[in-house]
Design a protein around this motif. Structure first.
Motif: not given
Length: 405
Positions: A55-83
């Protein structure tokens, strides 16, 4: 808000990246008991670790590009809330299938912290400085795997294994609060990438075709797989086979983590005197030596605790020297798409680790032989990968003369 180049920011990023080892190491002492209470086999319990890596491997292919577009903070916060939510689900699981599902969801969210924490270091620092900072971060965050099994053992004894996952949920929620309130956005606006399929695939293609990236990423995936082989098999070897109690497991594990922290500390200290490739060669040599010694002892049927712990500590010194260099080398050519590069790097790393965990679980013969052999093969393959690719195509600046200033 913190200054991006401050020590406090480095500490916060290290604490965020530490979520990865916490989520894997804290419940290691509980794995044998979890199997017994949930009516699961050794292989099924180990599958919860491999599924997390998948799951970690799969998610990185999604959160990496999202963060390149939206910025690091919002994607980190959303991911950690799901965790956080998934960790609570793990604590409430009543069968192994439910635990597997929640572990997979936990990984989907948890990947955002480590992946984007690493990418943020590349956003802030130059390639050579990033290697030094990553070595420093690895030494700092080494406290997480050192303390996690001990804390997990204490929580197991006091409240049972669900308490371990509730503690992980609390830690993730704390990181969400600190990132939201204290961390500035590290990705400059002029480095933002459009979130469209064609540019995304083009970025991935650019990263994957880069021969320098290939060398460092594959070398990293292999040496990390050796580390994960130990994580996957250590509780069954030390607790079930060699008779270590769950509460004492953390003390033995701390010796091994000391090796990793020592290697990481050396990486940070020596970064100004030696080139990253020099440190990488030294780290791989030490890793091959330690893992080869453990495998030789296992097949000579020297089945003692120290025959596992001391060679693995030596292997981990090599890993601590190696990982900061491979990460900095893989990301060095891509300052404009560090999130995508970090995502592919992490995906390769975690996919290889998940496969390694399945191999250890499937071929486990009740002794240390399978685990030791897999670790040795991974270390040797990592050394060959470096010699055949990364050494021939070093990252920008990696083969430059070191500074003695």
């Amino acid at each position: 808000m913190l200054s991006l180049t401050s020590l406090s920011t480095t500490l916060l990023l290290a604490a965020t990246v530490a979520l990865g080892p916490l989520a894997t190491d804290m419940y290691l002492p509980a794995m044998p008991q979890m199997g017994e209470l949930l009516g699961a086999s050794t292989g099924q319990v180990q599958m919860t670790l491999s599924l997390y890596m998948a799951g970690f491997a799969l998610a990185q292919l999604i959160c990496g590009p999202l963060a390149d577009s939206l910025g690091r903070k919002p994607v980190m916060i959303g991911g950690l809330l799901l965790f956080t939510v998934a960790s609570v689900g793990c604590a409430l699981a009543t069968d192994i299938e439910g635990l597997m599902l929640c572990r997979f969801l936990q990984a989907l969210g948890g990947s955002a912290g480590p992946v984007l924490g690493r990418a943020a270091v590349r956003d802030i620092h130059s390639p050579r400085e990033a290697a030094r900072i990553m070595g420093l971060m690895a030494a700092i965050m080494g406290l997480a795997p050192a303390l996690a099994p001990t804390l997990g053992g204490l929580l197991l004894a006091a409240s049972g294994w669900p308490a371990i996952f509730l503690a992980l949920a609390g830690y993730a929620l704390l990181m969400v609060t600190l990132i939201a309130l204290r961390l500035p956005e590290p990705l400059p606006l002029h480095y933002r990438q459009p979130l469209r399929p064609r540019p995304l695939l083009r970025n991935y293609g650019t990263v994957l075709r880069d021969r320098s990236f290939q060398g460092y990423a594959v070398t990293n995936a292999l040496v990390f797989s050796g580390l994960f082989a130990f994580l996957s098999g250590s509780s069954f070897v030390l607790i079930d086979f060699l008779g270590v109690s769950p509460s004492a497991f953390g003390a033995y594990f701390s010796v091994i983590v000391f090796g990793f922290v020592s290697g990481s500390f050396l990486s940070a200290r020596l970064a100004r005197r030696f080139s990253p490739d020099q440190l990488l060669r030294a780290g791989l040599g030490i890793a091959v030596l330690g893992s080869g010694l453990m495998a030789a002892l296992a097949w000579a049927e020297v089945f003692t605790r120290m025959a596992v712990i001391l060679p693995q500590m030596l292997f981990m010194i090599g890993v601590g020297l190696t990982l900061p260099q491979t990460l900095a080398g893989a990301l060095a050519p891509f300052p404009h798409m560090a999130g995508s590069a970090s995502a592919i790097y992490g995906c390769l790393q975690m996919s290889a680790a998940a496969l390694t965990g399945l191999l250890v679980g499937h071929f486990h013969n009740g002794t240390s032989q399978t685990m030791a052999t897999v670790i040795a093969v991974c270390a040797l393959a990592a050394g060959l990968s470096y010699l055949l690719r990364a050494a021939r195509q070093p990252a920008p600046g990696f083969d430059a003369a070191p500074s003695h200033g």
